[in-house]
Design a protein around this motif. Structure first.
Motif, short mmCIF file in Angstrom:
data_model
loop_
_atom_site.label_atom_id
_atom_site.label_comp_id
_atom_site.label_asym_id
_atom_site.label_seq_id
_atom_site.Cartn_x
_atom_site.Cartn_y
_atom_site.Cartn_z
N GLY A 179 0.81 -1.21 0.00
CA GLY A 179 0.00 0.00 0.00
C GLY A 179 0.84 1.25 0.00
O GLY A 179 2.07 1.20 0.17
N GLY A 180 0.19 2.39 -0.18
CA GLY A 180 0.91 3.64 -0.36
C GLY A 180 1.27 4.39 0.91
O GLY A 180 1.82 5.49 0.85
N ASP A 329 -5.23 2.18 0.09
CA ASP A 329 -4.12 2.88 0.73
C ASP A 329 -4.54 3.56 2.02
O ASP A 329 -5.61 4.17 2.10
N LYS A 334 1.40 9.65 1.36
CA LYS A 334 1.41 8.42 0.57
C LYS A 334 2.54 8.41 -0.45
O LYS A 334 3.04 9.46 -0.86
#
Length: 411
Positions: A179-180, A329, A334
């Motif tokens: 994920g970010g 996310d 991010k």
């Protein structure tokens, strides 16, 4: 909640002319639509040529002789890496990858004892977890997960509340593979430094994408890899070891490079981070790594970060607008990695369907980031990851292809 220094961009994105030149110097942009930069990015023609030039030297001079002839070039990778991390060259070990460096540093710690505690972020890389669990289970030590805050980031205040005299190590994966989210590495570092507890940072996804200052982060060890955002060759990595921490690391095994024999026949452990290197290494790949590091420094990682952030924010919003796509996310800030799932589709099937149309993305299962995946009830994720090479036309192709998948049924 502890305040953390921002990882948000502080510089302007790279100019259109610079991006156009960057793509022109990267052969892969002409033959692929690449959205798997978090897995392995596309090297420049200059990086490829640096590797090929050394292979030619090996073929014409002999590999050992070519290594001597190119020593200044291969060693420049260490100097350039130190510049990129705000470290000293003697604090840098050149490795064959992130896991090799991280694992070598972990294995060099003093033996674990019953009751010792290792505190890990929820997003810890599965390979690191496997390494730690093997050692902990043999010794009777325990791994414990640091709570995350409401945004999903590792919580520095919660970490501080967990500390006692049995905590022997704090580890953090800065940018997760699933994920970010960007974890607050410096805030965690302040807690670790105040308590005098060793602190390891896995920066595999960060190197080349985020500005990195190891002094600001406050880590004792930071590991990374060449093939991701840095756009270096596969089979290369960097390991930072803080000077003041080096004496706490005794390699699990050594050779004539890391601990040459003295006149009395006893091994003399090196007094720099290269005590965690080995004599056998690919000099050709180190030439490529040096070139990739030089390119990143010339572009400016702060400008790379701004470019990636702008592209990722745009793509993240456009993905979320496609019916059936759930963007997964978390975090307050991010990275260039965007995780999602498509309703009715398994992530590997999405990956294969896009690949059939000439678009490469990644997909992860639970083993990559098991603690976070299990905590969030995720069994898999599809992921797209961008770089300064990412072009608007490529984004349009990706969105169009995902839109068609969203309206169809998996085969």
């Amino acid at each position: 909640m502890s305040a953390a220094p921002s990882s948000a961009p502080s510089s302007a994105p790279l100019s259109p002319a610079t991006l156009q030149a960057l793509r022109a110097q990267t052969p892969g942009t002409q033959t692929s639509v690449h959205f798997n930069h978090a897995g392995s990015s596309l090297p420049s023609s200059g990086t490829v040529q640096a590797i090929q030039a050394h292979l030619h030297r090996e073929a014409t001079q002999g590999p050992m002789e070519a290594g001597v002839a190119a020593r200044a070039l291969t060693e420049s990778a260490r100097t350039l890496a130190a510049q990129l991390l705000n470290a000293q060259p003697d604090e840098i070990a050149l490795t064959s990858g992130n896991s090799a460096g991280w694992g070598a540093a972990f294995a060099a710690l003093a033996p674990w004892r019953p009751g010792d505690r290792i505190l890990v972020g929820r997003h810890e890389w599965g390979g690191n977890l496997a390494t730690m669990r093997f050692s902990a289970e043999r010794a009777g030590a325990v791994l414990e997960t640091i709570p995350s805050d409401a945004s999903g980031c590792v919580d520095a205040d919660a970490l501080a509340a967990m500390l006692d005299e049995r905590v022997r190590l704090i580890t953090l994966t800065w940018l997760p593979a699933n994920g970010g989210l960007i974890n607050p590495a410096a805030a965690i570092g302040r807690v670790a430094r105040k308590a005098g507890i060793p602190y390891f940072v896995d920066a595999a996804q960060a190197l080349g994408q985020l500005p990195i200052d190891v002094a600001d982060i406050g880590c004792d060890v930071l590991s990374s890899v060449g093939r991701k955002a840095l756009r270096g060759p596969r089979g290369t990595g960097l390991l930072y070891v803080r000077r003041g921490f080096l004496d706490q690391l005794t390699p699990a095994f050594v050779d004539t490079h890391s601990a040459p024999l003295g006149v009395d026949g006893r091994p003399m452990l090196r007094a720099d981070a290269a005590r965690l290197e080995f004599a056998e290494a690919s000099m050709a790949l180190r030439c490529g790594l040096a070139h990739a590091l030089q390119e990143a420094l010339e572009l400016g990682v702060d400008c790379i970060r701004a470019t990636v952030d702008a592209t990722a924010q745009k793509l993240r919003a456009e993905l979320a607008a496609i019916p059936g796509i759930a963007v997964l996310d978390q975090g307050r800030e991010k990275s260039g990695l965007i995780a999602f799932n498509l309703k009715g589709w398994n992530a590997p099937d999405v990956q294969r369907a896009l690949a059939a149309g000439g678009i490469t993305i990644g997909s992860n299962g639970v083993p990559y980031t098991p603690l976070d995946m299990e905590a969030r009830g995720l069994s898999q994720i599809a992921r797209v990851s961008v770089s300064p090479l990412t072009h608007d036309d490529e984004i349009d192709r990706l969105l169009d292809a995902l839109g068609r998948l969203a309206r169809s049924t998996p085969a």
